[in-house]
Design a protein around this motif. Structure first.
Motif, PDB file in Angstrom:
ATOM      1  N   PRO A 180       0.843  -1.198   0.000  1.00  0.00           N
ATOM      2  CA  PRO A 180       0.000   0.000   0.000  1.00  0.00           C
ATOM      3  C   PRO A 180       0.878   1.247   0.000  1.00  0.00           C
ATOM      4  N   THR A 181       0.598   2.168  -0.906  1.00  0.00           N
ATOM      5  CA  THR A 181       1.489   3.314  -1.110  1.00  0.00           C
ATOM      6  C   THR A 181       0.688   4.602  -1.253  1.00  0.00           C
ATOM      7  N   SER A 182       1.074   5.595  -0.469  1.00  0.00           N
ATOM      8  CA  SER A 182       0.428   6.900  -0.530  1.00  0.00           C
ATOM      9  C   SER A 182       1.488   7.981  -0.363  1.00  0.00           C
ATOM     10  N   PRO A 183       1.373   9.076  -1.133  1.00  0.00           N
ATOM     11  CA  PRO A 183       0.337   9.390  -2.115  1.00  0.00           C
ATOM     12  C   PRO A 183       0.494   8.552  -3.379  1.00  0.00           C
ATOM     13  N   GLU A 184      -0.536   8.556  -4.197  1.00  0.00           N
ATOM     14  CA  GLU A 184      -0.515   7.716  -5.392  1.00  0.00           C
ATOM     15  C   GLU A 184       0.521   8.148  -6.418  1.00  0.00           C
ATOM     16  N   SER A 185       0.917   9.387  -6.365  1.00  0.00           N
ATOM     17  CA  SER A 185       1.993   9.822  -7.248  1.00  0.00           C
ATOM     18  C   SER A 185       3.275   9.047  -6.953  1.00  0.00           C
ATOM     19  N   ALA A 186       3.427   8.580  -5.706  1.00  0.00           N
ATOM     20  CA  ALA A 186       4.598   7.788  -5.343  1.00  0.00           C
ATOM     21  C   ALA A 186       4.567   6.421  -6.026  1.00  0.00           C
ATOM     22  N   ILE A 187       3.367   5.895  -6.263  1.00  0.00           N
ATOM     23  CA  ILE A 187       3.244   4.632  -6.998  1.00  0.00           C
ATOM     24  C   ILE A 187       3.813   4.799  -8.398  1.00  0.00           C
ATOM     25  N   VAL A 188       3.455   5.899  -9.034  1.00  0.00           N
ATOM     26  CA  VAL A 188       3.952   6.158 -10.394  1.00  0.00           C
ATOM     27  C   VAL A 188       5.472   6.250 -10.392  1.00  0.00           C
ATOM     28  N   GLN A 189       6.026   6.972  -9.427  1.00  0.00           N
ATOM     29  CA  GLN A 189       7.480   7.124  -9.364  1.00  0.00           C
ATOM     30  C   GLN A 189       8.177   5.793  -9.096  1.00  0.00           C
ATOM     31  N   GLN A 190       7.606   4.981  -8.229  1.00  0.00           N
ATOM     32  CA  GLN A 190       8.199   3.672  -7.944  1.00  0.00           C
ATOM     33  C   GLN A 190       8.104   2.749  -9.160  1.00  0.00           C
ATOM     34  N   PHE A 191       7.053   2.925  -9.935  1.00  0.00           N
ATOM     35  CA  PHE A 191       6.928   2.140 -11.161  1.00  0.00           C
ATOM     36  C   PHE A 191       7.987   2.573 -12.168  1.00  0.00           C
ATOM     37  N   ILE A 192       8.156   3.878 -12.338  1.00  0.00           N
ATOM     38  CA  ILE A 192       9.130   4.396 -13.298  1.00  0.00           C
ATOM     39  C   ILE A 192      10.543   3.939 -12.944  1.00  0.00           C
ATOM     40  N   THR A 193      10.861   3.930 -11.649  1.00  0.00           N
ATOM     41  CA  THR A 193      12.205   3.531 -11.202  1.00  0.00           C
ATOM     42  C   THR A 193      12.328   2.024 -11.001  1.00  0.00           C
ATOM     43  N   LYS A 194      11.257   1.294 -11.373  1.00  0.00           N
ATOM     44  CA  LYS A 194      11.251  -0.172 -11.328  1.00  0.00           C
ATOM     45  C   LYS A 194      11.435  -0.745  -9.924  1.00  0.00           C
ATOM     46  N   GLN A 195      10.968   0.004  -8.925  1.00  0.00           N
ATOM     47  CA  GLN A 195      10.957  -0.531  -7.567  1.00  0.00           C
ATOM     48  C   GLN A 195       9.816  -1.518  -7.374  1.00  0.00           C
ATOM     49  N   ILE A 196       8.819  -1.439  -8.235  1.00  0.00           N
ATOM     50  CA  ILE A 196       7.686  -2.356  -8.198  1.00  0.00           C
ATOM     51  C   ILE A 196       7.480  -2.958  -9.576  1.00  0.00           C
ATOM     52  N   ALA A 197       6.920  -4.168  -9.589  1.00  0.00           N
ATOM     53  CA  ALA A 197       6.679  -4.852 -10.858  1.00  0.00           C
ATOM     54  C   ALA A 197       5.398  -4.382 -11.523  1.00  0.00           C
ATOM     55  N   GLY A 198       4.535  -3.764 -10.747  1.00  0.00           N
ATOM     56  CA  GLY A 198       3.274  -3.292 -11.296  1.00  0.00           C
ATOM     57  C   GLY A 198       2.420  -2.693 -10.194  1.00  0.00           C
ATOM     58  N   ALA A 199       1.266  -2.199 -10.579  1.00  0.00           N
ATOM     59  CA  ALA A 199       0.355  -1.596  -9.606  1.00  0.00           C
ATOM     60  C   ALA A 199      -1.042  -1.539 -10.183  1.00  0.00           C
ATOM     61  N   ILE A 200      -2.023  -1.612  -9.299  1.00  0.00           N
ATOM     62  CA  ILE A 200      -3.395  -1.336  -9.708  1.00  0.00           C
ATOM     63  C   ILE A 200      -3.726   0.071  -9.239  1.00  0.00           C
ATOM     64  N   ASP A 201      -4.255   0.874 -10.146  1.00  0.00           N
ATOM     65  CA  ASP A 201      -4.613   2.238  -9.777  1.00  0.00           C
ATOM     66  C   ASP A 201      -5.650   2.769 -10.749  1.00  0.00           C
ATOM     67  N   SER A 202      -6.250   3.889 -10.365  1.00  0.00           N
ATOM     68  CA  SER A 202      -7.287   4.524 -11.169  1.00  0.00           C
ATOM     69  C   SER A 202      -6.736   5.762 -11.853  1.00  0.00           C
TER      70      SER A 202
END
Length: 342
Positions: A180-202
């Motif tokens: 679980p990650t907040s704010p959601e902009s952090a999810i995008v940044q973690q995705f761009i830097t490949k810290q996560i393999a994927g994410a579900i978001d709106s």
């Protein structure tokens, strides 16, 4: 889009955007014979799946439809779970939330705290993964993200993984670690830097990940946003609730009639609250992937309750009575529109 955590928290609990509906009648309201204006505190999230709220704020629909007898304060929040806390503690009177936070409020209060009074949006949600991921099985041993434990997207993700035979737990363990990650902009940044393999978001966050090179693995067409109101507020101020619903219906009418213009209104609210609006391509794509509707979609809500129970994030729950179609159908009838089924 990224803002400091402190600022985000302040936005969630403070009043940062007030829509005063008493401008035209302020002189009369000072009269000793005039009743004081009713305060209505409305919560919403800063995402495109809450566009009816964003448009209503930017276009002044709340003030127009509620009239001089109601003072509206529109408060942006970071998560639907925070909105539910505010609703249950009496800090909000109404809110745009995801289905699962609404279920939690209904369950925690034994059906006494809130009612869903309208839908707002469906769809606008995707599981976005790195290009090397082709299926759920490719996520085994990897970390994925979502906005909040127990939120609507968290339930959808855990259900999807479970149907693929992959275990998760609320502590981030299991076959796939959910973060679980907040704010959601952090999810995008973690995705761009490949810290996560994927994410579900709106929207707009799933669109931003796709624009950054991600791949949509699946999309969720279910109800994503509903409008809820505290039951005590509904009982005490039915006229104010009717005005809120008229603003909701008008906002969705504007989105349907001129999506480009409505998207600019929504973006104006985001820019006012967050300090920066969305990239034009992201804004357009976010509106295109989202269905804006006044119908909360009871079949979808029942499906989502079942998923939440099956993944252990909700105790068995009967949602009969959670949606009160009366106020919405009265407004729709006055406008000559078809009724919405309970």
């Amino acid at each position: 889009m990224s803002i400091p955590r402190l600022i985000t928290t302040m936005l969630a609990v403070g009043t940062t955007l007030a829509v005063t509906a008493a401008l035209a009648g302020c002189a009369a309201s000072n009269s000793a014979t005039e009743s004081p204006a009713v305060p209505l505190r409305l919560g919403y999230l800063t995402r495109i799946t809450h566009a009816p709220a964003l448009v209503a704020v930017a276009d002044g629909l709340l003030g127009t439809e509620l009239g001089p007898g109601v003072n509206v304060t529109a408060q942006p929040f970071n998560q639907g779970t925070d909105e539910v806390t505010a609703l249950l503690s009496g800090q909000l009177d109404a809110a745009y939330v995801g289905p699962n936070p609404a279920f939690n409020a209904w369950q925690k209060s034994n059906g006494t705290a809130i009612k869903i009074i309208s839908g707002a949006a469906a769809g606008g949600t995707s599981m976005v993964v790195q290009p090397s991921i082709a299926s759920a099985q490719d996520l085994k041993g990897k970390t994925v993200a979502d906005p909040a434990l127990g939120g609507t997207l968290d339930v959808s993700l855990r259900d999807w993984l479970a149907r693929a035979g992959l275990r998760t737990d609320i502590r981030g363990g299991g076959d796939v670690s959910i973060k679980p990650t907040s704010p959601e902009s952090a999810i995008v940044q973690q995705f761009i830097t490949k810290q996560i393999a994927g994410a579900i978001d709106s929207a707009p966050f799933d669109v931003q990940m796709v624009k950054a090179g991600g791949v949509r693995l699946w999309t969720d067409p279910n109800t994503i946003t509903v409008l809820v109101v505290r039951q005590d507020f509904l009982a005490a101020h039915p006229g104010a609730v009717a005005g809120l619903l008229r603003a909701q219906v008008e906002a969705n009418d504007r989105i349907a009639a001129d999506p480009a213009k409505a998207s600019q209104s929504a973006n104006a609210t985001l820019a006012s609250v967050l300090g920066k609006g969305l990239d034009p391509e992201v804004l357009t794509a976010s509106f295109q992937e989202t269905t804006f509707t006044n119908d909360p979609g009871m079949a979808s809500l029942r499906d989502q309750v079942g998923k939440a129970v099956s993944v252990g994030l909700l105790k068995p729950l009967d949602i009969d009575g959670l949606f009160d179609p009366g106020p919405l159908n009265k407004v729709l009838s006055e406008l000559g529109r078809p009724q919405v089924a309970a």
